[in-house]
Structure formats: structure tokens, C-alpha cells
Design a protein around this motif. Structure first.
Motif, short mmCIF file in Angstrom:
data_model
loop_
_atom_site.label_atom_id
_atom_site.label_comp_id
_atom_site.label_asym_id
_atom_site.label_seq_id
_atom_site.Cartn_x
_atom_site.Cartn_y
_atom_site.Cartn_z
N THR B 50 0.85 -1.19 0.00
CA THR B 50 0.00 0.00 0.00
C THR B 50 0.88 1.25 0.00
O THR B 50 2.07 1.18 0.32
CB THR B 50 -0.92 0.02 1.23
N LEU B 51 0.29 2.37 -0.36
CA LEU B 51 1.06 3.62 -0.47
C LEU B 51 1.77 3.96 0.83
O LEU B 51 2.96 4.31 0.82
CB LEU B 51 0.12 4.76 -0.87
N ASP B 52 1.07 3.86 1.95
CA ASP B 52 1.69 4.24 3.23
C ASP B 52 2.88 3.34 3.57
O ASP B 52 3.92 3.81 4.02
CB ASP B 52 0.66 4.25 4.37
N TYR B 55 6.74 3.57 1.85
CA TYR B 55 7.82 4.45 2.29
C TYR B 55 8.86 3.79 3.20
O TYR B 55 10.06 3.93 2.94
CB TYR B 55 7.23 5.67 3.01
N PRO B 56 8.44 3.11 4.29
CA PRO B 56 9.44 2.66 5.27
C PRO B 56 10.62 1.85 4.71
O PRO B 56 11.77 2.15 5.05
CB PRO B 56 8.62 1.86 6.29
N PRO B 57 10.38 0.84 3.83
CA PRO B 57 11.57 0.09 3.37
C PRO B 57 12.56 0.96 2.60
O PRO B 57 13.77 0.84 2.80
CB PRO B 57 11.00 -1.01 2.47
N PHE B 58 12.03 1.86 1.75
CA PHE B 58 12.94 2.69 0.96
C PHE B 58 13.60 3.78 1.81
O PHE B 58 14.76 4.15 1.57
CB PHE B 58 12.19 3.32 -0.22
N ILE B 59 12.87 4.31 2.80
CA ILE B 59 13.46 5.32 3.69
C ILE B 59 14.59 4.70 4.50
O ILE B 59 15.70 5.21 4.57
CB ILE B 59 12.39 5.92 4.63
N ARG B 90 -0.68 1.53 -9.00
CA ARG B 90 -1.14 0.45 -8.13
C ARG B 90 -1.08 0.85 -6.65
O ARG B 90 -1.63 0.17 -5.81
CB ARG B 90 -0.25 -0.79 -8.31
N LEU B 91 -0.33 1.91 -6.36
CA LEU B 91 -0.16 2.29 -4.97
C LEU B 91 -1.36 3.08 -4.47
O LEU B 91 -1.68 4.13 -4.99
CB LEU B 91 1.08 3.17 -4.81
N MET B 125 -3.33 11.54 0.94
CA MET B 125 -2.00 11.21 1.47
C MET B 125 -0.90 11.73 0.56
O MET B 125 0.09 12.30 1.01
CB MET B 125 -1.87 9.70 1.65
N LYS B 126 -1.11 11.57 -0.76
CA LYS B 126 -0.08 12.03 -1.70
C LYS B 126 0.12 13.54 -1.58
O LYS B 126 1.25 14.03 -1.56
CB LYS B 126 -0.45 11.66 -3.14
#
Lengths: 86, 193
Positions: B50-52, B55-59, B90-91, B125-126
Motif C-alpha cells: 500500500t502507499l503508506d 515508504y518505510p523500506p525505501f526510507i 497500483r499504490l 495522502m499524496k
């Protein structure tokens, strides 16, 4: 004691985590050991992220302070002059 | 048990005190940490699409790479979507079943399932993230690739979802649970997201 003059300035104002550390890491790569980088940031997380990053990477955070809402960090690139093999 | 110890300023042998032993052990632990290659590695599993949760893995991956760590992120299940070329459309994020999501007006749970609510929450959110200056998921993924973070797609879930290697961006590697575990046991930082 007067703050050391910077060799390079990096403006990360308006950028949020993780971009300040990403940019600092990239910039540090091209500096020479002993050179000083001045970083401007507005992300409050930088207060903890930058000192932790410096410790992890063997660079030295000389000082940091806040100037009218902008966080200013002075980092000295590690390696070179004072490292000796254990 | 007394340990015989010779100190620099006292040529005579004297029994080591508990403080001496503690100091030696601390120094040894610190030295082991400095030389342990696992201290310089991070292994992350990205299991959500999901969109939310994009973020965490890439951050964390890009921040770890910036700190000089060798980083691998294993994408499995819905997390595979984050490696697809066409990932952006898809996000999405849905308010259904997520009472923590901030909504512009208080809303009964039932209404969060109405048509259009997912699109609204995703758009919200975006725009919120853009306004605050957070890098986009595409940008963060790009930073990971540029900083040498290894992006590994789980072959088992690829098979299940019917994804082909060509669906993914360039630079993606392929592996399974064994590959992840083999790296994770050599990494001090090991996260499941």
C-alpha cells in the motif's frame, strides 16, 4: 572559539527524512579528509539523525545550533590525518 | 577468581579487581563490534504494497546506505508491487479498517467503504506528503538504487501472482527465503516491514 570555516555548504532546507542524511553522505564522499561541510536543514529529525550518522560513518560533528528556525551543522570529514590501524 | 594482571604504572603483579575485568570486557566488546562485518549490514523484508507502507523500506534502506551499510531489501507478497515498472498507479491507501487514518471529517466506519473513498484517501495522502516535502516513493526507490541497495524480488510470490521478471525495474535481483536468511544471519539490522 570561532566556528571553523566551511569548505562546502549543503542546503537541505525543506527536505525531510531520509534526504538530509542521503545528501550529506553523497557530499562527504567528494570532500577530502579534514574538510568541513556546513549543512542547513529544517527537518527536526536531523537533530538526532546527523549526530548518529556522523558517529556511524567516522565523520565528526564539530557543532550544531539553530538559527532562526534553521538547523546548522558543521561536520568534519574523518579519515586521513589521525586514524591509525588498531 | 583473581586474575594476575600487570599494569603500566605498577611493575608488580596485582590481582585484577572487578572494575579491571569490566573495563577489559567492555573494551573487547567494543572492539568486536568495530570489526564485526555484521555491524555494517542491514537486511529488510518489504511485504506490504500500500502507499503508506511503501515508504518505510525505501526510507530505511536509503538511510542505512547513507550510513555506510550494505543493504538488501527483499520484496515479497504485496511488497513485490513496489518493484514493478508500473507501480505508481497500483499504490493506494484505504481508510477501511484503519481507524488511525486522519480524515477531513469524522466518519462512520461504514462510510469509509463507499466507492471513491480509497481514491480520496490516496489523493489526500499524496498531497499531504508532497506539501510537507517528503520525497516520493519513486524518488526514494531511485535513491536506494543509486546508493547500491540491493533490491531482491521473492521468486515464490512472483510465481503465485503471475509476475514476470520483465515487469520489474532494471537492477532487481531474484531470490528466496534461503537467500534472505543467509544474509540476515550476517546482519545486525534485520527488519520485517
Amino acid at each position: 572559539m570561532a566556528a571553523p570555516a566551511e569548505d562546502k555548504m549543503l542546503d537541505c532546507r525543506g527536505l525531510l527524512c531520509p534526504m538530509p542524511v542521503v545528501r550529506v553522505a553523497r557530499q562527504m564522499k567528494v570532500l577530502q579528509p579534514g574538510q568541513v561541510l556546513k549543512l542547513l536543514a529544517t527537518d527536526r529529525g536531523a537533530c538526532t539523525d546527523i549526530p548518529a550518522w556522523a558517529e556511524d560513518t567516522g565523520n565528526r560533528l564539530l557543532e550544531w545550533h539553530e538559527e532562526s528556525g534553521v538547523l546548522v551543522f558543521l561536520l568534519r570529514k574523518g579519515g586521513g590525518e589521525c586514524t591509525s590501524p588498531a | 577468581m583473581a586474575v594476575e594482571l600487570r599494569t603500566a604504572d605498577d611493575a608488580d603483579l596485582r590481582p585484577a579487581t572487578l572494575a579491571d575485568v569490566r573495563q577489559i570486557v567492555r573494551a573487547e566488546i567494543e572492539r568486536a563490534f568495530q570489526t564485526d562485518p555484521a555491524a555494517r549490514r542491514a537486511c529488510i523484508i518489504a511485504s506490504k504494497g500500500t502507499l503508506d507502507w511503501a515508504y518505510p523500506p525505501f526510507i530505511l534502506g536509503s538511510a542505512a546506505a547513507a550510513a555506510g551499510l550494505e543493504v538488501s531489501i527483499f520484496f515479497t507478497f504485496y511488497g513485490l508491487n513496489l518493484l514493478r515498472k508500473d507501480f505508481e498507479h497500483r499504490l493506494a491507501v484505504s481508510p477501511v479498517g484503519n481507524p488511525a487514518m486522519p480524515m477531513p471529517i469524522p466518519m462512520a466506519d461504514l462510510f469509509t467503504a463507499m466507492p471513491g473513498m480509497k481514491a480520496m484517501a490516496t489523493g489526500m495522502m499524496k498531497s499531504m506528503f508532497r506539501k510537507k516535502g517528503v520525497a516520493t516513493v519513486r524518488e526514494l526507490r531511485g535513491v536506494c538504487l543509486e546508493s547500491g541497495v540491493r533490491l531482491v524480488a521473492c521468486t515464490m510470490t512472483m510465481e503465485v501472482f503471475g509476475y514476470a521478471k520483465e515487469d520489474f525495474i532494471d537492477g532487481v535481483e531474484f531470490g528466496g527465503a534461503g537467500a534472505f536468511l543467509s544474509e540476515a544471519r550476517r546482519s545486525h539490522v534485520s527488519l520485517f516491514i
